[in-house]
Scaffold this active site. Structure first.
Site, PDB file in Angstrom:
ATOM      1  N   GLY A 158       0.825  -1.198   0.000  1.00  0.00           N
ATOM      2  CA  GLY A 158       0.000   0.000   0.000  1.00  0.00           C
ATOM      3  C   GLY A 158       0.858   1.246   0.000  1.00  0.00           C
ATOM      4  O   GLY A 158       2.084   1.177  -0.157  1.00  0.00           O
TER       5      GLY A 158
ATOM      6  N   VAL B 107       2.948  -5.228   3.616  1.00  0.00           N
ATOM      7  CA  VAL B 107       2.236  -5.819   4.746  1.00  0.00           C
ATOM      8  C   VAL B 107       2.561  -7.313   4.796  1.00  0.00           C
ATOM      9  O   VAL B 107       2.475  -8.015   3.772  1.00  0.00           O
ATOM     10  CB  VAL B 107       0.714  -5.615   4.632  1.00  0.00           C
ATOM     11  CG1 VAL B 107       0.002  -6.174   5.854  1.00  0.00           C
ATOM     12  CG2 VAL B 107       0.376  -4.138   4.452  1.00  0.00           C
TER      13      VAL B 107
ATOM     14  N   ASP C 179      -9.389   8.788   2.770  1.00  0.00           N
ATOM     15  CA  ASP C 179      -8.960   7.822   1.756  1.00  0.00           C
ATOM     16  C   ASP C 179      -9.816   6.553   1.815  1.00  0.00           C
ATOM     17  O   ASP C 179      -9.300   5.437   1.793  1.00  0.00           O
ATOM     18  CB  ASP C 179      -7.479   7.471   1.953  1.00  0.00           C
ATOM     19  CG  ASP C 179      -6.847   6.865   0.696  1.00  0.00           C
ATOM     20  OD1 ASP C 179      -7.413   7.052  -0.403  1.00  0.00           O
ATOM     21  OD2 ASP C 179      -5.790   6.222   0.817  1.00  0.00           O
TER      22      ASP C 179
END
Length: 441
Positions: free
Chosen positions: A33, A38, A150
């Protein structure tokens, strides 16, 4: 940063993370991201072992200390079933790592086009996200209002039970929660396609900016695709304007994910699409509050669940038999479509009987007056010969309007056909009998 001491109880050692991720092995990588990569891993701590997600800051992507601490501050204060939970963090040397509960199914954007994800499941996800955003916009107590900035399908995570959780608060802004409106002027951040046009053009941020972004997600869930298209690695087209036009021109069938429409109770689709459209209105004052969105989505889900419960109760074989009597013949591709046709009702018996099904699964019939009443004469009465104040009522009838005159008994009977609501069980009886003034003694 003196304030960070209040979060010391959340700190863990880098070595624990290295051990859980096998030194950030690609085998443990589960996503990427704007913050960084992650990883997943089983974290061993004094309180026990648990599967978690580690989000590792990569400063080359544009985020840094501000976003890191904002995420910690926000998620340590705001706890809700539909917000991802921050469990720990690590801040050692150059490493800044956030530790979250593990959402085992990943992010929503990966499932948009999945035909196995039912309309009911999609509705439940939408309700969950709306509740999470509502908690941010209108928190209880003295907490500040959070504007996410967002909201997008990539930032909505799904756990093993398909519970939707809003994530990624690094770009969020806070403001007073005790005011009807929170307006902020800030540098523009967010994702093209999801971003509120007014905010994108002028830097004018409000909670309605999140509403717009969420409306885009609602359309993505309905259409089974992301809101933008790429060509040669570059953004080439944003689909939101087309989706708006399709709603306005009643052409939703052109954009709904193939196979999804057949599952939908019509009222559920109408409720859902109407609130989604209002969310992406260009004028900010025309967008609904998030609390209203929650209510509308919950209603759309309720409509769908009532329909599905009805489908479980009815005898499909009997419905197919009834459908075979329709005049003209019916066309349907699934049992759900047949059920929807019966909820609306149709004619059988050479057009003399109207048959439908109510929400209790009971088949009901309305028979034309022509079959029920007999007398010296039976004529069809044209609405133009009826008093003006009664024409509108007659115009709504599916059967002709009949007048039965029984002159031998010196009274006149007028029969106006009535139709059953699919939600109400009624009995057909004499509509009205009155003395004809001309035949009065």
């Amino acid at each position: 940063m003196p304030f960070i001491e209040e979060f010391d109880h959340l700190k863990i050692q880098l070595q624990d993370i290295i051990s859980a991720t096998e030194n950030f092995s690609t085998n443990k990588l589960i996503g990427r991201g704007g913050f960084g990569r992650v990883y997943k891993g089983e974290l061993s701590l004094p309180e026990g072992k648990t599967m978690v997600a580690f989000k590792r800051l990569d400063r080359r992507l544009g985020q840094g200390n501000v976003e890191f601490w904002k995420e910690i501050i926000t998620l340590s204060k705001y706890r809700h079933e539909n917000l991802v939970s921050l469990l720990h963090f690590c801040n050692e040397g150059d490493e800044m790592i956030l530790v979250y509960e593990h959402a085992s199914r990943g992010s929503l954007d990966c499932y948009l086009s999945d035909v196995n994800l039912t309309w009911t499941q999609r509705l439940k996800m939408c309700v969950g996200v709306a509740r999470g955003i509502n908690f941010l916009h209108d928190p209880m107590g003295s907490q500040q209002r959070v504007i996410h900035r967002d909201v997008k399908s990539e930032n909505i995570l799904l756990d093993e039970k398909w519970t939707a959780k809003v994530s990624d608060f690094g770009l969020s802004k806070t403001g007073p929660a005790n005011q009807p409106q929170t307006y902020l002027v800030s540098n523009v951040v967010g994702t093209p396609g999801y971003c509120d046009p007014l905010y994108w053009e002028m830097g004018f941020l409000s909670k309605e900016s999140d509403v717009y972004s969420f409306g885009v997600v609602l359309f993505e869930i309905l259409c089974g695709r992301l809101c933008f298209e790429y060509s040669n690695g570059e953004l080439s087209n944003i689909l939101v304007p087309r989706w708006r036009r399709c709603y306005e021109e009643e052409r939703l069938d052109e954009i709904i994910l193939v196979g999804l429409k057949e599952q939908m109770e019509p009222g559920s689709l109408n409720t859902f699409s109407a609130i989604a459209y209002r969310c992406v209105k260009k004028a900010r004052e025309e967008r609904p509050m998030i609390a209203e969105i929650v209510n509308e989505l919950e209603f759309a889900l309720e409509q769908q669940e009532i329909f599905e419960n009805l489908a479980k109760r009815v005898d499909i074989a009997e419905l197919i038999k009834i459908a075979g009597l329709a005049v003209p013949p019916l066309s349907y591709e699934s049992h759900n479509q047949l059920l929807m046709l019966l909820l609306k009702g149709f004619l059988i018996d050479d057009g003399n009987t109207w048959v439908s099904i109510n929400m209790n699964g009971e088949v009901t019939k309305v028979v034309s007056a022509k079959k029920c009443f007999f007398g010296d004469s039976l004529v069809t009465k044209n609405a133009s010969h009826v008093a003006p104040n009664r024409r509108a009522k007659i115009a709504r009838c599916k059967f002709p309007y009949y007048v039965c005159s029984v002159y031998g008994n010196r009274f006149r009977v007028e029969v106006n056909s009535r139709f059953l609501s699919p939600n109400v069980t009624e009995e057909v009886g004499p509509s009205r009998a009155q003395l004809d003034p001309q035949d009065s003694p």
